[in-house]
Design a protein around this motif. Structure first.
Motif, PDB file in Angstrom:
ATOM      1  N   LYS A  24       0.820  -1.313  -0.061  1.00 51.20           N
ATOM      2  CA  LYS A  24       0.037   0.107   0.094  1.00 51.20           C
ATOM      3  C   LYS A  24       0.738   1.266   0.175  1.00 51.20           C
ATOM      4  O   LYS A  24       0.286   2.345  -0.262  1.00 51.20           O
ATOM      5  N   LEU A  25       2.172   1.035   0.227  1.00 51.22           N
ATOM      6  CA  LEU A  25       2.918   2.387   0.442  1.00 51.22           C
ATOM      7  C   LEU A  25       3.256   2.678  -1.092  1.00 51.22           C
ATOM      8  O   LEU A  25       3.752   3.947  -1.339  1.00 51.22           O
ATOM      9  N   SER A  26       3.307   1.749  -2.039  1.00 48.68           N
ATOM     10  CA  SER A  26       3.406   2.155  -3.492  1.00 48.68           C
ATOM     11  C   SER A  26       4.771   2.730  -3.823  1.00 48.68           C
ATOM     12  O   SER A  26       4.726   3.754  -4.457  1.00 48.68           O
ATOM     13  N   VAL A  27       5.843   2.124  -3.003  1.00 47.40           N
ATOM     14  CA  VAL A  27       7.288   2.741  -3.516  1.00 47.40           C
ATOM     15  C   VAL A  27       7.803   2.343  -4.715  1.00 47.40           C
ATOM     16  O   VAL A  27       7.575   1.202  -5.020  1.00 47.40           O
ATOM     17  N   ARG A  28       8.351   3.384  -5.566  1.00 48.13           N
ATOM     18  CA  ARG A  28       8.739   2.732  -7.178  1.00 48.13           C
ATOM     19  C   ARG A  28      10.136   2.534  -7.051  1.00 48.13           C
ATOM     20  O   ARG A  28      10.669   3.269  -6.356  1.00 48.13           O
ATOM     21  N   SER A  29      10.301   1.659  -8.043  1.00 41.60           N
ATOM     22  CA  SER A  29      11.783   1.370  -8.376  1.00 41.60           C
ATOM     23  C   SER A  29      12.376   2.499  -9.416  1.00 41.60           C
ATOM     24  O   SER A  29      11.646   2.662 -10.418  1.00 41.60           O
ATOM     25  N   GLU A  30      13.512   2.881  -9.112  1.00 39.58           N
ATOM     26  CA  GLU A  30      14.309   3.565  -9.930  1.00 39.58           C
ATOM     27  C   GLU A  30      14.724   2.912 -11.276  1.00 39.58           C
ATOM     28  O   GLU A  30      15.103   3.574 -12.443  1.00 39.58           O
ATOM     29  N   GLY A  57      10.556   1.899 -12.834  1.00 41.95           N
ATOM     30  CA  GLY A  57       9.261   2.930 -12.802  1.00 41.95           C
ATOM     31  C   GLY A  57       8.280   1.981 -12.091  1.00 41.95           C
ATOM     32  O   GLY A  57       7.259   2.920 -11.849  1.00 41.95           O
ATOM     33  N   ALA A  58       7.857   0.735 -12.061  1.00 40.48           N
ATOM     34  CA  ALA A  58       6.804   0.231 -11.416  1.00 40.48           C
ATOM     35  C   ALA A  58       7.100   0.273  -9.904  1.00 40.48           C
ATOM     36  O   ALA A  58       8.073   0.356  -9.261  1.00 40.48           O
ATOM     37  N   VAL A  59       5.875  -0.029  -9.329  1.00 42.18           N
ATOM     38  CA  VAL A  59       6.070  -0.343  -7.787  1.00 42.18           C
ATOM     39  C   VAL A  59       6.843  -1.551  -7.244  1.00 42.18           C
ATOM     40  O   VAL A  59       6.995  -2.341  -8.076  1.00 42.18           O
ATOM     41  N   ILE A  60       7.663  -1.174  -6.319  1.00 42.45           N
ATOM     42  CA  ILE A  60       8.604  -2.315  -6.133  1.00 42.45           C
ATOM     43  C   ILE A  60       7.575  -3.426  -5.535  1.00 42.45           C
ATOM     44  O   ILE A  60       6.924  -3.369  -4.781  1.00 42.45           O
ATOM     45  N   ASN A  61       8.014  -4.491  -5.783  1.00 39.69           N
ATOM     46  CA  ASN A  61       7.622  -6.044  -5.534  1.00 39.69           C
ATOM     47  C   ASN A  61       8.051  -6.205  -4.175  1.00 39.69           C
ATOM     48  O   ASN A  61       9.201  -6.426  -3.844  1.00 39.69           O
ATOM     49  N   LEU A 119      11.397   7.902 -12.642  1.00 44.25           N
ATOM     50  CA  LEU A 119      11.031   6.352 -12.265  1.00 44.25           C
ATOM     51  C   LEU A 119      10.878   6.307 -10.806  1.00 44.25           C
ATOM     52  O   LEU A 119      10.000   5.535 -10.431  1.00 44.25           O
ATOM     53  N   ALA A 120      11.798   6.794 -10.244  1.00 46.16           N
ATOM     54  CA  ALA A 120      11.793   6.481  -8.738  1.00 46.16           C
ATOM     55  C   ALA A 120      10.840   7.251  -7.925  1.00 46.16           C
ATOM     56  O   ALA A 120      10.374   7.008  -6.962  1.00 46.16           O
ATOM     57  N   GLN A 121      10.519   8.501  -8.356  1.00 46.73           N
ATOM     58  CA  GLN A 121       9.383   9.405  -7.851  1.00 46.73           C
ATOM     59  C   GLN A 121       9.969   9.626  -6.163  1.00 46.73           C
ATOM     60  O   GLN A 121       8.987   9.431  -5.546  1.00 46.73           O
ATOM     61  N   ALA A 122      11.019   9.908  -6.187  1.00 46.91           N
ATOM     62  CA  ALA A 122      11.380  10.144  -4.806  1.00 46.91           C
ATOM     63  C   ALA A 122      11.027  11.458  -4.077  1.00 46.91           C
ATOM     64  O   ALA A 122      10.728  11.654  -3.018  1.00 46.91           O
ATOM     65  N   PHE A 123      10.735  12.566  -5.170  1.00 44.35           N
ATOM     66  CA  PHE A 123      10.178  13.617  -4.405  1.00 44.35           C
ATOM     67  C   PHE A 123       8.796  13.496  -3.944  1.00 44.35           C
ATOM     68  O   PHE A 123       7.867  12.987  -4.703  1.00 44.35           O
ATOM     69  N   LYS A 124       8.405  14.007  -2.980  1.00 48.95           N
ATOM     70  CA  LYS A 124       7.192  13.816  -2.260  1.00 48.95           C
ATOM     71  C   LYS A 124       6.398  15.161  -1.827  1.00 48.95           C
ATOM     72  O   LYS A 124       5.141  14.977  -1.340  1.00 48.95           O
ATOM     73  N   GLY A 125       7.043  16.280  -2.169  1.00 54.83           N
ATOM     74  CA  GLY A 125       6.487  17.502  -1.928  1.00 54.83           C
ATOM     75  C   GLY A 125       5.448  18.103  -2.833  1.00 54.83           C
ATOM     76  O   GLY A 125       4.922  17.219  -3.690  1.00 54.83           O
ATOM     77  N   GLN A 126       5.289  19.440  -2.970  1.00 61.13           N
ATOM     78  CA  GLN A 126       4.488  19.953  -3.777  1.00 61.13           C
ATOM     79  C   GLN A 126       5.170  21.122  -4.669  1.00 61.13           C
ATOM     80  O   GLN A 126       5.430  22.199  -3.655  1.00 61.13           O
TER      81      GLN A 126
END
Length: 513
Positions: free
Chosen positions: A324-330, A333-337, A398-405
């Protein structure tokens, strides 16, 4: 082995159909009725279920199969028992597929034709057939052992996922690992994860334990010691698994915990203990990760495993929560298994990257031998690349590490009227141009601006010096000859690169490009 069962084996040499005992006790003392159509019971933290309804056997053959399985139940771990039944059932379904009459015996030719040497269950089947023959039970022909001795099984390939850094089953990359840890802390801080799941996940990360080991933990296994100067230390006594002795809690291995994990785990354990007042004479024997109070499995099981989650339910709990955390892999680009095994493989890889040998790796991963540990040493050259600017800009989405706005200007910030919310670093921009604003009203002990780009409270400004931040981090990484130290800020670097790209895109849209 029970005396009744020994008598049945003596009868096996005749043509008389051997009878089954009315009650059998597993290696750990769990009683069940072997005459039922399906065996279903809890044994420790394993849930045993074996359905015989699909097997079209004569009564004599079925009795022999069950008696052989009884031997495994009485002498081996529950997982071993189920593995042997699974191997037998797959083989039997192939064998009886073209038959109308019930199967009455198994011969060497049957093994030659219907066993698949590429199927991992075939090893279990062969071990089952050898034991069946050794017990001298009817239904298995003498030439079976001759065939087993000469039929070569495909060599089991180990460590492929580790050696190839498989993105689905291999170890997490350092960037993926930091992403999971950050998401875990953020979700727990926001109240989206329970304390139980949060601590459970951190034990998987820190110890690389198997689900069966953590499912078998009890409150008393969390040990706190206080030195004369008041300093606290914490140890977790982890049950050993996959060893020769099938009794899980017979041998416990002490594992040191850092205080950041040990202290909250200890206090959590004491609260769990209080929940079981009246259920256990000694509440320290309560399970550390019990089934929830509303669960229909709460009182299931006998012996020491009562109230414990099964290893499978603990594994599903971890996976469902972290998915449910939906962390993505660099990398993809997909949600990490997410799976428990990947945390284990990541720990082994990290230990090897620190320069430790196979003995240390085997000890920390609780291996009895060093064979498997060598894979981690061989895999250490992995992704040892320096992230350059072009690479960072490519990998960032792909990583989507930025979480802000991203905001257009300070006036759009949550704390726009508060000049103390500005994020400034004179090392990066000597004119004191802000990178953005902090949207949090609470105290933050993290180092700005490096920590800000992966924080959900950060609001970077459209005209902030983000490319300068990116160049600063890239230059800082070059100063460390050891790539492990340089990689600490890799996820932050990707977050900054993502902000750079977002700014470029918004400016292009504003100019109609």
């Amino acid at each position: 082995m029970s005396k009744n069962l020994e008598k049945e084996f003596v009868m096996a040499g005749s043509d008389i159909c051997p009878s089954l005992p009315s009650i059998v006790r597993s290696k750990s003392g769990i009683a069940f009725d072997p005459n039922r159509l399906a065996w279903s019971y809890r044994d420790g933290v394993d849930s045993v279920y074996m359905d015989f309804s699909g097997l079209h056997f004569t009564p004599t053959l079925m009795a022999s199969v069950r008696l052989t399985l009884i031997w495994f139940a009485e002498n081996r771990a529950p997982s071993t028992l189920m593995g042997h039944f699974s191997g037998l059932k797959v083989f039997a379904l192939r064998l009886q597929k073209a038959r109308v009459e019930p199967l009455e015996s198994i011969g060497g030719n049957d093994v030659l034709i219907h066993s698949d040497t590429n199927d991992f269950r075939t090893r279990n089947l062969f071990a089952f057939l050898r034991r069946w023959h050794a017990l001298a039970l009817p239904g298995i022909q003498d030439d079976v052992v001759y065939v087993l001795d000469r039929k070569k099984l495909r060599k089991r390939e180990t460590g492929i996922a580790v050696l190839t850094w498989d993105p689905e089953l291999g170890p997490f990359t350092p960037i993926e690992q930091v992403g999971i840890q950050d998401a875990l802390n953020e979700a727990y801080g926001a109240g989206r994860l329970s304390e139980e799941i949060y601590l459970l996940a951190w034990l998987f990360i820190a110890l690389g334990s198997r689900p069966v080991q953590l499912a078998a933990l009890k409150v008393c296994d969390v040990v706190r010691t206080v030195a004369a100067d008041g300093a606290e230390s914490y140890i977790l006594l982890v049950p050993r698994a996959k060893q020769q002795n099938p009794l899980l809690r017979q041998e416990l291995k002490p594992r040191a915990l850092v205080n950041q994990i040990g202290r909250p785990l200890f206090h959590y354990a004491q609260r769990v203990s209080e929940r079981f007042i009246g259920e256990f004479p000694d509440t320290q024997q309560a399970p550390l990760f019990p089934f929830p109070p509303q669960s229909r499995y709460l009182v299931s099981g006998q012996g020491w495993g009562r109230y414990h989650r099964t290893s499978e339910s603990l594994r599903r709990l971890l996976v469902s929560a972290l998915d449910k955390l939906s962390v993505r892999s660099e990398r993809t680009g997909a949600v990490i298994n997410i799976c428990a095994l990947r945390f284990r493989r990541t720990l082994g890889t990290n230990i090897a990257r620190e320069g430790h040998g196979v003995l240390v790796i085997a000890d920390l991963l609780d291996h009895s031998r060093t064979d498997s540990a060598g894979v981690y040493v061989a895999a250490t050259p992995e992704l040892a690349m320096r992230i350059e600017k072009a690479t960072a800009l490519y990998m960032a989405p792909l990583a989507q590490a930025f979480k802000g706005q991203l905001i257009d200007h300070e006036g759009s910030a949550i704390r726009g009227a508060d000049r103390s919310s500005r994020i400034i670093d004179l090392r990066i921009d000597q004119s004191a141009r802000p990178m953005g604003s902090c949207g949090s009203f609470s105290f933050c002990g993290l180092i700005a601006p490096v920590a800000c780009y992966t924080c959900q409270c950060f609001q970077p400004w459209l005209d902030g010096p983000h490319e300068a931040v990116l160049d600063f981090l890239l230059e800082a990484a070059k100063r460390y000859p050891d790539g492990r130290i340089a990689a600490i800020n890799d996820r932050t670097l990707l977050a900054v690169a993502e902000v750079v790209q977002l700014c470029r895109s918004r400016k292009d849209q504003a100019h109609g490009r």
